[in-house]
Design a protein around this motif. Structure first.
Motif, PDB file in Angstrom:
ATOM      1  N   HIS A 119       0.779  -1.077   0.024  1.00 51.13           N
ATOM      2  CA  HIS A 119      -0.010  -0.114   0.155  1.00 51.13           C
ATOM      3  C   HIS A 119       0.881   1.170   0.029  1.00 51.13           C
ATOM      4  O   HIS A 119       0.558   2.278   0.539  1.00 51.13           O
ATOM      5  N   GLY A 120       1.841   1.158  -0.738  1.00 51.69           N
ATOM      6  CA  GLY A 120       2.713   2.399  -0.787  1.00 51.69           C
ATOM      7  C   GLY A 120       3.648   2.745   0.349  1.00 51.69           C
ATOM      8  O   GLY A 120       4.260   3.582   0.352  1.00 51.69           O
ATOM      9  N   ASN A 121       3.496   1.751   1.275  1.00 51.33           N
ATOM     10  CA  ASN A 121       4.451   1.851   2.472  1.00 51.33           C
ATOM     11  C   ASN A 121       5.829   1.659   2.413  1.00 51.33           C
ATOM     12  O   ASN A 121       6.439   0.702   1.969  1.00 51.33           O
ATOM     13  N   ILE A 122       6.778   2.642   2.698  1.00 51.39           N
ATOM     14  CA  ILE A 122       8.187   2.384   2.820  1.00 51.39           C
ATOM     15  C   ILE A 122       8.630   2.104   4.024  1.00 51.39           C
ATOM     16  O   ILE A 122       8.529   2.597   5.117  1.00 51.39           O
ATOM     17  N   ASP A 123       9.947   1.081   4.018  1.00 56.96           N
ATOM     18  CA  ASP A 123      10.493   0.835   5.366  1.00 56.96           C
ATOM     19  C   ASP A 123      11.670   1.681   5.651  1.00 56.96           C
ATOM     20  O   ASP A 123      12.159   2.325   4.707  1.00 56.96           O
ATOM     21  N   THR A 124      11.895   1.661   6.908  1.00 57.94           N
ATOM     22  CA  THR A 124      13.164   2.740   7.151  1.00 57.94           C
ATOM     23  C   THR A 124      14.239   1.830   7.571  1.00 57.94           C
ATOM     24  O   THR A 124      14.343   0.720   7.821  1.00 57.94           O
ATOM     25  N   PHE A 125      15.478   2.299   7.174  1.00 60.15           N
ATOM     26  CA  PHE A 125      16.675   1.416   7.342  1.00 60.15           C
ATOM     27  C   PHE A 125      17.938   2.310   8.027  1.00 60.15           C
ATOM     28  O   PHE A 125      18.048   3.589   7.734  1.00 60.15           O
ATOM     29  N   GLU A 126      18.321   1.727   9.176  1.00 55.60           N
ATOM     30  CA  GLU A 126      19.254   2.464   9.942  1.00 55.60           C
ATOM     31  C   GLU A 126      20.450   1.427  10.077  1.00 55.60           C
ATOM     32  O   GLU A 126      20.313   0.199  10.176  1.00 55.60           O
ATOM     33  N   LEU A 127      21.662   2.071  10.473  1.00 52.33           N
ATOM     34  CA  LEU A 127      22.774   1.427  10.862  1.00 52.33           C
ATOM     35  C   LEU A 127      23.266   1.667  12.166  1.00 52.33           C
ATOM     36  O   LEU A 127      23.376   3.094  12.399  1.00 52.33           O
ATOM     37  N   LYS A 128      23.499   0.658  13.110  1.00 49.76           N
ATOM     38  CA  LYS A 128      23.830   0.988  14.508  1.00 49.76           C
ATOM     39  C   LYS A 128      25.150   0.415  14.737  1.00 49.76           C
ATOM     40  O   LYS A 128      25.843  -0.155  13.431  1.00 49.76           O
ATOM     41  N   SER A 156      26.203  -3.727  -2.266  1.00 51.22           N
ATOM     42  CA  SER A 156      24.739  -3.613  -2.492  1.00 51.22           C
ATOM     43  C   SER A 156      24.087  -2.410  -2.747  1.00 51.22           C
ATOM     44  O   SER A 156      23.005  -2.299  -3.388  1.00 51.22           O
ATOM     45  N   THR A 157      24.903  -1.270  -2.530  1.00 52.91           N
ATOM     46  CA  THR A 157      24.546   0.009  -2.769  1.00 52.91           C
ATOM     47  C   THR A 157      24.567   0.390  -4.276  1.00 52.91           C
ATOM     48  O   THR A 157      24.282   1.465  -4.897  1.00 52.91           O
ATOM     49  N   ASP A 163      13.682   3.788   0.701  1.00 58.34           N
ATOM     50  CA  ASP A 163      13.963   5.044  -0.223  1.00 58.34           C
ATOM     51  C   ASP A 163      15.576   4.621  -0.598  1.00 58.34           C
ATOM     52  O   ASP A 163      16.538   4.449   0.139  1.00 58.34           O
ATOM     53  N   ARG A 164      15.774   4.805  -2.061  1.00 56.73           N
ATOM     54  CA  ARG A 164      17.050   4.515  -2.389  1.00 56.73           C
ATOM     55  C   ARG A 164      18.137   5.382  -1.967  1.00 56.73           C
ATOM     56  O   ARG A 164      19.291   5.218  -1.655  1.00 56.73           O
ATOM     57  N   ILE A 220      21.401   4.232   0.373  1.00 63.05           N
ATOM     58  CA  ILE A 220      22.965   4.398  -0.022  1.00 63.05           C
ATOM     59  C   ILE A 220      23.500   5.281   0.737  1.00 63.05           C
ATOM     60  O   ILE A 220      24.718   5.029   1.222  1.00 63.05           O
ATOM     61  N   ASN A 221      22.917   6.301   1.231  1.00 68.64           N
ATOM     62  CA  ASN A 221      23.752   7.364   1.908  1.00 68.64           C
ATOM     63  C   ASN A 221      24.130   6.650   3.588  1.00 68.64           C
ATOM     64  O   ASN A 221      25.234   6.962   4.106  1.00 68.64           O
ATOM     65  N   ALA A 222      23.026   6.019   4.008  1.00 69.24           N
ATOM     66  CA  ALA A 222      22.946   5.346   5.452  1.00 69.24           C
ATOM     67  C   ALA A 222      24.527   4.502   5.446  1.00 69.24           C
ATOM     68  O   ALA A 222      25.048   4.501   6.517  1.00 69.24           O
ATOM     69  N   ILE A 223      24.706   3.816   4.440  1.00 68.00           N
ATOM     70  CA  ILE A 223      25.777   2.573   4.249  1.00 68.00           C
ATOM     71  C   ILE A 223      26.979   3.546   3.865  1.00 68.00           C
ATOM     72  O   ILE A 223      27.996   3.395   4.825  1.00 68.00           O
TER      73      ILE A 223
END
Length: 338
Positions: A190-199, A223-224, A274-275, A279-282
């Protein structure tokens, strides 16, 4: 003599004209026609057993089997089942199809002593087969070294072919997602985007810790760059199977999204990020670490650490494109296994 010469010239003209007509929608093959004409003139269109036509000459059944395996290797790495080409009296021709594109592969077989550099010159058999099937020609070389009880195999051209196949991004994405697109899965979510973080020790998706015992930071970094299957999660020793991880994470880049197909306990789960954010997070995390810890030999997420030089090399590939490596050594194989 004059009549025979004229006949030969007319035959060459007809062959080249028909070849041009056949490949009109596929312009890249035009560059091989002059080379083909030169070879045909050299062998006077008679000696099709010459080294110019098929440099392999007479191969044993075992050598043919090894060559066919080498020709199929790159295709199978890209989840494509190739076919043998049998209508050119050349047993080392293999063809594979991705989308509407075809790639014709000729496998050159050499032995311990060889003065050939890389894959060598393109043989006439490959040009003829590529023209007939309207396929992109590609040359692979396998060197077979007989060491008594076992063989040692060296390959040239396979890594290049894998990169070529995976560069057809839209078709490669469809293979990875079994004919579907990210839009299909986005509609299901339904158009929902997941969030991605690195700890410091793990990957956080939607505020949940999704780490196994260890993360391969280099596969995560690569993978980026492009769509593929990456063993992002692994064992503390670096061998995924050791931790009962039999599938990598399928990562697909499409438009402004990155999709993860993550396998766990024989089930798969889809995440869409979100691409730019992914990419930026990694990359930012890896760059920050390298800048601040140049004297630290190893680093990673979780308990699997990678040496800093490998990490810097992977980061260089991300920033500057992949480093070309067209040579591979695939170790030794006992003769009894062939």
């Amino acid at each position: 003599m004059k009549s025979n010469k004229l006949k030969t010239e007319n035959t060459l003209s007809v062959i080249n004209r028909l070849a041009l007509k056949a490949i009109k929608p596929y312009a890249p093959l035009r560059k091989y026609l002059d080379q083909r004409k030169s070879i045909l003139e050299k062998i006077k269109m008679k000696d099709f057993k010459s080294k110019e036509y098929d440099p392999n000459g007479q191969l044993t059944e075992r050598e043919i089997k090894m060559a066919q395996y080498a020709g199929a290797l790159a295709f199978r790495e890209c989840r494509i089942e190739p076919l043998r080409v049998t209508d050119f009296n050349c047993p080392t021709l293999v063809i594979g199809t991705i989308g509407d594109k075809k790639t014709m592969v000729f496998v050159r077989v050499t032995h311990e002593i060889s003065e050939i550099e890389g894959t060598g010159k393109i043989p006439l058999a490959l040009i003829d087969a590529a023209l007939e099937y309207k396929a992109e020609p590609h040359l692979v070389r396998i060197n077979i070294a007989d060491k008594g009880d076992y063989y040692v195999f060296d390959y040239w051209g396979i890594e290049d072919l894998i990169r070529i196949i995976k560069s057809y991004k839209e078709d490669w994405n469809k293979i990875l997602l079994k004919g579907k697109t990210i839009k299909h899965f986005l509609d299901l979510k339904h158009g929902n985007i997941d969030t991605f973080e690195l700890k410091e020790t793990s990957i956080i998706i939607n505020t949940e810790n999704n780490s196994f015992d260890a993360v391969d930071i280099i596969d995560l970094l690569l993978s980026t760059k492009a769509s593929d299957e990456y063993y992002i999660f692994t064992c503390t020793c670096g061998v995924p199977e050791c931790a009962d991880i039999n599938h990598g994470v399928v990562v697909v880049h499409e438009d402004k999204y990155v999709l993860w197909k993550l396998y766990r306990k024989r089930k798969s789960r889809i995440y869409i990020f979100d691409r730019d954010q992914y990419i930026n997070a990694i990359i930012n995390m890896v760059k920050a670490f390298i800048k601040e810890n140049k004297d630290k030999p190893k680093w990673g997420l979780g308990t699997y650490l990678r040496d800093l030089k490998s990490l810097e090399k992977a980061l260089y590939e991300i920033d500057n494109g992949e480093i070309s490596t067209d040579f591979m050594r695939w170790g030794a194989t006992k003769k009894s296994q062939i």
